[in-house]
Design a protein around this motif. Structure first.
Motif, PDB file in Angstrom:
ATOM      1  N   ALA A 177      -8.527  -3.271 -29.113  1.00  0.00           N
ATOM      2  CA  ALA A 177      -7.696  -2.615 -27.989  1.00  0.00           C
ATOM      3  C   ALA A 177      -6.816  -3.492 -27.322  1.00  0.00           C
ATOM      4  CB  ALA A 177      -8.867  -1.825 -27.254  1.00  0.00           C
ATOM      5  N   LEU A 178      -7.498  -4.677 -27.043  1.00  0.00           N
ATOM      6  CA  LEU A 178      -6.985  -6.002 -26.364  1.00  0.00           C
ATOM      7  C   LEU A 178      -5.766  -6.502 -27.137  1.00  0.00           C
ATOM      8  CD1 LEU A 178      -9.810  -7.298 -24.443  1.00  0.00           C
ATOM      9  CD2 LEU A 178      -7.904  -6.157 -23.289  1.00  0.00           C
ATOM     10  N   GLY A 179      -5.792  -6.691 -28.572  1.00  0.00           N
ATOM     11  CA  GLY A 179      -4.829  -7.335 -29.191  1.00  0.00           C
ATOM     12  C   GLY A 179      -4.650  -8.814 -28.844  1.00  0.00           C
ATOM     13  N   ASP A 180      -3.510  -9.230 -28.636  1.00  0.00           N
ATOM     14  CA  ASP A 180      -3.299 -10.602 -28.239  1.00  0.00           C
ATOM     15  C   ASP A 180      -3.046 -10.563 -26.630  1.00  0.00           C
ATOM     16  OD1 ASP A 180      -0.981  -9.141 -27.604  1.00  0.00           O
ATOM     17  OD2 ASP A 180       0.639 -10.325 -28.970  1.00  0.00           O
ATOM     18  N   PRO A 193     -32.484 -16.973 -19.636  1.00  0.00           N
ATOM     19  CA  PRO A 193     -32.705 -15.820 -20.459  1.00  0.00           C
ATOM     20  C   PRO A 193     -31.495 -14.798 -20.050  1.00  0.00           C
ATOM     21  CG  PRO A 193     -33.997 -15.703 -18.559  1.00  0.00           C
ATOM     22  CD  PRO A 193     -33.515 -17.128 -18.550  1.00  0.00           C
ATOM     23  N   LEU A 194     -30.300 -15.110 -20.612  1.00  0.00           N
ATOM     24  CA  LEU A 194     -29.287 -14.405 -20.279  1.00  0.00           C
ATOM     25  C   LEU A 194     -28.342 -14.115 -21.448  1.00  0.00           C
ATOM     26  CD1 LEU A 194     -28.102 -16.142 -16.904  1.00  0.00           C
ATOM     27  CD2 LEU A 194     -29.644 -13.951 -17.177  1.00  0.00           C
ATOM     28  N   ILE A 195     -27.721 -13.077 -21.540  1.00  0.00           N
ATOM     29  CA  ILE A 195     -26.504 -12.896 -22.411  1.00  0.00           C
ATOM     30  C   ILE A 195     -25.297 -12.974 -21.426  1.00  0.00           C
ATOM     31  CG2 ILE A 195     -25.318 -11.181 -23.674  1.00  0.00           C
ATOM     32  CD1 ILE A 195     -27.704 -12.452 -25.162  1.00  0.00           C
ATOM     33  N   ARG A 196     -24.331 -13.953 -21.809  1.00  0.00           N
ATOM     34  CA  ARG A 196     -23.084 -14.089 -20.943  1.00  0.00           C
ATOM     35  C   ARG A 196     -21.912 -13.178 -21.646  1.00  0.00           C
ATOM     36  NH1 ARG A 196     -24.891 -17.827 -17.609  1.00  0.00           N
ATOM     37  NH2 ARG A 196     -26.150 -19.619 -18.487  1.00  0.00           N
ATOM     38  N   VAL A 197     -21.352 -12.535 -20.904  1.00  0.00           N
ATOM     39  CA  VAL A 197     -20.156 -11.391 -21.142  1.00  0.00           C
ATOM     40  C   VAL A 197     -18.888 -11.981 -20.524  1.00  0.00           C
ATOM     41  CG1 VAL A 197     -19.392  -9.290 -21.367  1.00  0.00           C
ATOM     42  CG2 VAL A 197     -21.722  -9.649 -21.772  1.00  0.00           C
ATOM     43  N   MET A 198     -18.020 -12.344 -21.161  1.00  0.00           N
ATOM     44  CA  MET A 198     -16.844 -13.057 -20.600  1.00  0.00           C
ATOM     45  C   MET A 198     -15.715 -12.056 -21.273  1.00  0.00           C
ATOM     46  SD  MET A 198     -13.757 -14.786 -20.886  1.00  0.00           S
ATOM     47  CE  MET A 198     -14.054 -16.186 -22.121  1.00  0.00           C
ATOM     48  N   VAL A 199     -14.736 -11.521 -20.331  1.00  0.00           N
ATOM     49  CA  VAL A 199     -13.535 -10.886 -21.023  1.00  0.00           C
ATOM     50  C   VAL A 199     -12.353 -11.527 -20.032  1.00  0.00           C
ATOM     51  CG1 VAL A 199     -12.313  -8.730 -21.133  1.00  0.00           C
ATOM     52  CG2 VAL A 199     -14.627  -8.808 -21.425  1.00  0.00           C
ATOM     53  N   GLU A 200     -11.246 -11.837 -20.864  1.00  0.00           N
ATOM     54  CA  GLU A 200     -10.035 -12.347 -20.386  1.00  0.00           C
ATOM     55  C   GLU A 200      -8.905 -11.078 -20.843  1.00  0.00           C
ATOM     56  OE1 GLU A 200      -9.868 -17.207 -20.352  1.00  0.00           O
ATOM     57  OE2 GLU A 200      -8.910 -15.939 -21.984  1.00  0.00           O
ATOM     58  N   ALA A 201      -8.143 -10.864 -19.923  1.00  0.00           N
ATOM     59  CA  ALA A 201      -6.908  -9.941 -20.140  1.00  0.00           C
ATOM     60  C   ALA A 201      -5.803 -10.112 -19.190  1.00  0.00           C
ATOM     61  CB  ALA A 201      -7.759  -8.615 -20.026  1.00  0.00           C
ATOM     62  N   VAL A 202      -4.669  -9.479 -19.794  1.00  0.00           N
ATOM     63  CA  VAL A 202      -3.333  -9.909 -19.195  1.00  0.00           C
ATOM     64  C   VAL A 202      -3.428  -9.467 -18.136  1.00  0.00           C
ATOM     65  CG1 VAL A 202      -2.327  -7.515 -19.926  1.00  0.00           C
ATOM     66  CG2 VAL A 202      -0.874  -9.595 -19.542  1.00  0.00           C
ATOM     67  N   ASN A 203      -4.117  -8.320 -17.363  1.00  0.00           N
ATOM     68  CA  ASN A 203      -4.134  -7.950 -16.116  1.00  0.00           C
ATOM     69  C   ASN A 203      -5.873  -7.630 -15.585  1.00  0.00           C
ATOM     70  OD1 ASN A 203      -4.906  -5.183 -16.499  1.00  0.00           O
ATOM     71  ND2 ASN A 203      -2.809  -5.125 -17.466  1.00  0.00           N
ATOM     72  N   ALA A 204      -5.935  -7.641 -14.325  1.00  0.00           N
ATOM     73  CA  ALA A 204      -7.378  -7.474 -13.927  1.00  0.00           C
ATOM     74  C   ALA A 204      -8.132  -6.149 -14.296  1.00  0.00           C
ATOM     75  CB  ALA A 204      -7.459  -7.679 -12.361  1.00  0.00           C
ATOM     76  N   LEU A 206      -7.998  -4.393 -16.933  1.00  0.00           N
ATOM     77  CA  LEU A 206      -8.215  -4.417 -18.300  1.00  0.00           C
ATOM     78  C   LEU A 206      -9.536  -5.355 -18.211  1.00  0.00           C
ATOM     79  CD1 LEU A 206      -5.044  -4.764 -20.693  1.00  0.00           C
ATOM     80  CD2 LEU A 206      -6.964  -2.889 -20.879  1.00  0.00           C
ATOM     81  N   ALA A 207      -9.370  -6.505 -17.696  1.00  0.00           N
ATOM     82  CA  ALA A 207     -10.675  -7.236 -17.681  1.00  0.00           C
ATOM     83  C   ALA A 207     -11.847  -6.512 -17.136  1.00  0.00           C
ATOM     84  CB  ALA A 207     -10.535  -8.667 -16.980  1.00  0.00           C
ATOM     85  N   HIS A 208     -11.673  -5.893 -16.010  1.00  0.00           N
ATOM     86  CA  HIS A 208     -12.712  -5.199 -15.324  1.00  0.00           C
ATOM     87  C   HIS A 208     -13.492  -3.928 -16.243  1.00  0.00           C
ATOM     88  CE1 HIS A 208     -13.486  -6.904 -11.536  1.00  0.00           C
ATOM     89  NE2 HIS A 208     -12.080  -7.101 -11.370  1.00  0.00           N
ATOM     90  N   HIS A 209     -12.483  -3.208 -16.852  1.00  0.00           N
ATOM     91  CA  HIS A 209     -12.684  -2.399 -17.769  1.00  0.00           C
ATOM     92  C   HIS A 209     -13.802  -2.772 -19.052  1.00  0.00           C
ATOM     93  CE1 HIS A 209     -12.840   1.377 -20.175  1.00  0.00           C
ATOM     94  NE2 HIS A 209     -12.457   0.514 -21.094  1.00  0.00           N
ATOM     95  N   TRP A 210     -13.369  -3.786 -19.512  1.00  0.00           N
ATOM     96  CA  TRP A 210     -14.172  -3.923 -21.050  1.00  0.00           C
ATOM     97  C   TRP A 210     -15.151  -4.881 -20.530  1.00  0.00           C
ATOM     98  CZ3 TRP A 210     -13.680  -1.389 -24.768  1.00  0.00           C
ATOM     99  CH2 TRP A 210     -12.544  -0.865 -25.105  1.00  0.00           C
ATOM    100  N   THR A 211     -15.007  -5.633 -19.293  1.00  0.00           N
ATOM    101  CA  THR A 211     -16.417  -6.416 -18.923  1.00  0.00           C
ATOM    102  C   THR A 211     -17.428  -5.363 -18.481  1.00  0.00           C
ATOM    103  OG1 THR A 211     -15.103  -8.218 -18.176  1.00  0.00           O
ATOM    104  CG2 THR A 211     -17.379  -7.848 -17.271  1.00  0.00           C
ATOM    105  N   ASP A 212     -17.111  -4.480 -17.967  1.00  0.00           N
ATOM    106  CA  ASP A 212     -18.288  -3.428 -17.485  1.00  0.00           C
ATOM    107  C   ASP A 212     -18.608  -2.598 -18.374  1.00  0.00           C
ATOM    108  OD1 ASP A 212     -17.891  -4.015 -14.799  1.00  0.00           O
ATOM    109  OD2 ASP A 212     -16.371  -2.297 -14.370  1.00  0.00           O
ATOM    110  N   THR A 213     -17.798  -2.171 -19.349  1.00  0.00           N
ATOM    111  CA  THR A 213     -18.333  -1.568 -20.873  1.00  0.00           C
ATOM    112  C   THR A 213     -19.060  -2.350 -21.617  1.00  0.00           C
ATOM    113  OG1 THR A 213     -16.208  -0.317 -20.775  1.00  0.00           O
ATOM    114  CG2 THR A 213     -17.453  -0.486 -22.891  1.00  0.00           C
ATOM    115  N   LEU A 214     -18.880  -3.510 -21.784  1.00  0.00           N
ATOM    116  CA  LEU A 214     -19.763  -4.555 -22.722  1.00  0.00           C
ATOM    117  C   LEU A 214     -21.059  -4.797 -21.948  1.00  0.00           C
ATOM    118  CD1 LEU A 214     -17.016  -6.803 -23.817  1.00  0.00           C
ATOM    119  CD2 LEU A 214     -18.396  -5.156 -25.473  1.00  0.00           C
TER     120      LEU A 214
END
Length: 223
Positions: A177-180, A193-204, A206-214
């Motif tokens: 969905a993010l592509g390039d 004892p953590l799983i780290r989830v990091m998302v970068e996106a062209v706008n905030a 998208l970043a918030h959406h996929w971070t929260d989803t994951l």
């Protein structure tokens, strides 16, 4: 900075092997910007073999794209200066480091030295004839980058998180969905004892959406 009418300032960690700078506008200048500016200076002197910089998986996508647009190459490693150093030796690279401000330049040292890095950054700012703020304005725009931690007490689940098929399917869907326009990094912490989830996106958004989803998926399937 404002009190002293200063053009740049530096902050070091406890043993001073890392450094972050601050420009006159109060913006934090992290390792990505330091590598970019120092890389430009070395390239102009023909001291950057293959125009290659080594950094980690945490390096901002905006930095990578800007460097590639100038004909450069960014090699990514796992988080940790030992991995950066190993890749630099393997690649024959002379400059590498981490977003956290741990910078290695084999022209001058074999390990990170925050004081050395600060002096080189100050020198290249002076040589440019501009202030650090101007150099930052002319460099690149970072992509919004969000990092969230999910506590996973079960060690086997945490270490073997990549065997979770529903999570892998969701990550693949998110990357498609993010592509390039973005980047996703999910990894188990090596120290907590953590799983780290990091998302970068062209706008905030998208970043918030996929971070929260994951994050929700990691909590559901692993935590």
């Amino acid at each position: 900075m404002a009190h002293y009418n200063a053009n740049l300032g530096f902050a070091f960690d406890g043993d001073a092997d890392r450094v972050l700078a601050v420009d006159a506008k109060g913006r934090v200048v992290d390792g990505d910007y330091i590598l970019y500016l120092w890389g430009q200076a070395l390239r102009q002197k023909q001291q950057l073999p293959g125009n290659t910089i080594v950094s980690t998986v945490m390096a901002n996508l905006g930095f990578e794209k800007a460097w590639e647009q100038q004909g450069g190459k960014l090699v990514r490693t796992a988080v940790g200066d030992q991995y950066v150093h190993a890749a630099m030796v393997q690649q024959g690279a002379m400059l590498g480091g981490e977003q956290s401000g741990h910078v290695l330049c084999r022209h001058y040292a074999v390990s990170g030295d925050g004081l050395l890095t600060a002096l080189h950054l100050a020198a290249l700012v002076r040589q440019s004839g501009d202030c650090l703020s101007t150099l930052i304005d002319q460099s690149f725009q970072t992509y919004p980058q969000l990092l969230k931690n999910v506590r996973v007490e079960d060690r086997d689940r945490r270490i073997n998180w990549q065997n979770c098929d529903p999570l892998q399917t969701l990550i693949a869907h998110a990357e498609a969905a993010l592509g390039d326009q973005g980047r996703i990094l999910v990894r188990a912490s090596g120290t907590e004892p953590l799983i780290r989830v990091m998302v970068e996106a062209v706008n905030a958004e998208l970043a918030h959406h996929w971070t929260d989803t994951l994050v929700a998926a990691v909590e559901h399937h692993l935590a």
